[in-house]
Scaffold this active site. Structure first.
Site, mmCIF file in Angstrom:
data_model
loop_
_atom_site.group_PDB
_atom_site.id
_atom_site.type_symbol
_atom_site.label_atom_id
_atom_site.label_comp_id
_atom_site.label_asym_id
_atom_site.label_seq_id
_atom_site.Cartn_x
_atom_site.Cartn_y
_atom_site.Cartn_z
ATOM 1 N N LYS A 43 0.838 -1.203 0.000
ATOM 2 C CA LYS A 43 0.000 0.000 0.000
ATOM 3 C C LYS A 43 0.871 1.249 0.000
ATOM 4 C CE LYS A 43 -1.757 1.675 3.899
ATOM 5 N NZ LYS A 43 -1.568 3.159 3.967
ATOM 6 N N ASN A 44 1.877 1.269 0.855
ATOM 7 C CA ASN A 44 2.679 2.477 1.023
ATOM 8 C C ASN A 44 3.635 2.735 -0.134
ATOM 9 O OD1 ASN A 44 1.433 3.028 3.470
ATOM 10 N ND2 ASN A 44 2.963 1.934 4.665
ATOM 11 N N CYS A 138 -6.872 12.471 12.042
ATOM 12 C CA CYS A 138 -7.141 11.035 12.026
ATOM 13 C C CYS A 138 -6.907 10.473 13.409
ATOM 14 C CB CYS A 138 -6.268 10.319 11.005
ATOM 15 S SG CYS A 138 -4.551 10.204 11.499
ATOM 16 N N ARG A 143 -0.680 14.890 12.223
ATOM 17 C CA ARG A 143 0.416 14.645 11.282
ATOM 18 C C ARG A 143 0.503 15.861 10.371
ATOM 19 N NH1 ARG A 143 -0.417 8.677 8.865
ATOM 20 N NH2 ARG A 143 -2.624 9.185 8.993
ATOM 21 N N ASP A 328 3.922 1.381 12.221
ATOM 22 C CA ASP A 328 2.814 0.559 11.726
ATOM 23 C C ASP A 328 2.852 -0.858 12.281
ATOM 24 O OD1 ASP A 328 1.748 2.602 10.288
ATOM 25 O OD2 ASP A 328 2.299 1.846 8.315
ATOM 26 N N ARG A 420 -8.684 -1.088 3.852
ATOM 27 C CA ARG A 420 -7.848 -0.027 3.289
ATOM 28 C C ARG A 420 -6.438 -0.522 2.970
ATOM 29 N NH1 ARG A 420 -7.781 5.440 6.510
ATOM 30 N NH2 ARG A 420 -6.333 5.789 4.794
#
Length: 459
Positions: A43-44, A138, A143, A328, A420
């Site tokens: 994803k990243n 969030c 951030r 993460d 997600r």
């Protein structure tokens, strides 16, 4: 209970059919995971590379190994809304951004996914104009995008913030020297500056750049497009500006956080799992800490084997940018430490809201004390099943791991967060022997924007 009985009771639902449904994942825990699992695309890595495709004024970009996850869907919609032609064929995404039609990014996409702000750099670099809504708050805490905006200003952009959006014009677009915070090298700022600098006049130098594998993946793509990027993967990245970029073909790296999820799940369930498709060099401290705890881990060029039949000890960690312990991975690691043989101390230095999942673990019998940015994890002999709710992507993964280890039937709601970042998570876990299924619940048409999570009172 046999797996087939669970499937009959709770039929599995495909991810594509649940975009606006409040699905839940149901797990009958206590089954050791065994077998092999292939890691999906990252994803990243996918999100900045998809955004970078907007830099190509001619030709198509062909991206392989792109995961089928909700965040990729949002990014594809975002770049399409800007005028790029996007097609998807299984795990390949083809983008033609030759004719962009606007420099205004739709608020609905930026509000759904913070990484949508990545389009700001390509728009400024190519169109010399960008109107991009500021990402919303969030559950992980603040951030700020100050690094991004300050870098754009150094490169010549005139920026104002109006009506919750960044309005930027850049009549001149020139390279600059950018120094990022020495305490927390930002991946987001690093990749946005890299993209911005490729079409700037002169040289850009990023000091204290993020060194994550995803930065290397992006740098490789930019060079294939005709860019001149050197030093990606080190703390100093140099970009020599060029006048034009073209489409290119790129393989997305596999997802190191997904790999870490399966490793943690194997450990929590005392299983025996081989994770394929990832170099162990992408998880250096994560693997070292589990080995320090007494877990048997062996590795090859692109696989990691976890054999966790024996008890393991608690160990301490502190999150930090790559090659340190990734934030993460912290929720996944803390969850396994709940079932260790001794106390552990987990320090979170990146996001002030990262521990928002801990109250749900307490509902399952965990014993964790939170003081400011530190969690003291007192080992418990077992976890119990419960109805729990995911508050963000990695919190959801942590609750899946806890449920796999717990005795009894657990139900995890807010599955949209898990979708997600994980492709076919339930199916992959089933293939490892887990008793898991998705349960389709009635449709509720709600705006899918992350809301503030449950706060933990400080002691």
């Amino acid at each position: 209970m046999k797996s087939v009985q669970l499937k009959q009771e709770l039929p599995e639902v495909s991810v594509s059919s649940v975009t606006k449904n409040q699905d839940q994942i149901v797990i009958l825990g206590g089954v050791p995971l065994r077998g092999e699992v292939q890691v999906s695309g990252s994803k990243n890595s996918s999100l900045p590379i998809l955004a970078a495709s907007l830099l190509a004024s001619r030709g198509q970009s062909v991206l392989h190994n792109v995961p089928s996850i909700a965040d990729v869907d949002i990014m594809c919609k975002m770049i399409s809304s800007l005028g790029a032609h996007v097609t998807r064929e299984d795990h390949t995404v083809i983008i033609d951004a030759s004719h962009l039609k606007t420099s205004v990014a739709p608020q609905k996409y930026v509000r759904q996914m913070r990484a949508s702000f990545y389009v700001a750099a390509p728009l400024l670099a190519r169109l010399h104009s960008a109107e991009v809504p500021l990402p919303g708050g969030c559950v992980l805490g603040t951030r700020p995008i100050d690094y991004h905006i300050n870098a754009f200003r150094k490169m010549g952009a005139q920026i104002t913030v109006e009506r919750g959006a960044m309005l930027a014009k850049a009549e001149r677009w020139e390279g600059a020297k950018v120094l990022l915070d020495h305490k927390n090298s930002s991946v987001g700022a690093t990749v946005n500056i890299m993209m911005a600098a490729c079409l700037a006049k002169g040289t850009t130098v990023i000091e204290n750049a993020a060194r994550e594998p995803e930065v290397i993946n992006l740098g490789d793509f930019l060079n294939k497009m005709g860019g001149r990027v050197s030093g990606a993967g080190t703390s100093t990245i140099t970009i020599e500006g060029v006048t034009e970029l073209h489409g290119a073909e790129q393989e997305i790296y596999n997802d190191r956080i997904e790999a870490g999820t399966f490793i943690a799940a194997a450990i929590a369930t005392h299983g025996d799992v081989r994770v394929r498709g990832l170099s162990p060099d992408h998880l250096p401290v994560f693997l070292e800490k589990y080995q320090e705890a007494g877990v048997s881990i062996s590795t090859g060029e692109d696989w990691i084997q976890v054999q966790a039949s024996s008890p393991y000890s608690g160990v301490d960690i502190s999150t930090s940018p790559f090659p340190g312990f990734a934030t993460d991975l912290q929720p996944l690691f803390l969850t396994t430490m709940c079932l260790a043989q001794s106390k552990s101390v987990i320090q979170e230095t990146i996001y002030d809201g990262r521990f928002n999942y801990v109250p749900e673990l307490l509902r399952m019998g965990a014993d964790v004390d939170i003081t400011d940015n530190t969690a003291i994890v007192h080992a418990v002999p077992k976890l119990g099943a419960a109805q729990v709710k995911s508050s963000d992507l990695r919190a959801g993964a942590a609750l899946v791991i806890a449920s796999l280890a717990a005795e009894g039937r657990s139900e995890i709601s807010n599955v949209k967060y898990i979708d997600r970042g994980y492709e076919d998570l339930a199916t992959k876990l089933q293939n490892l022997g887990a008793q898991v299924a998705r349960q389709h619940l009635p449709t509720i048409d709600t705006e899918e924007v992350p809301q503030p999570g449950l706060k933990i009172s400080h002691k």
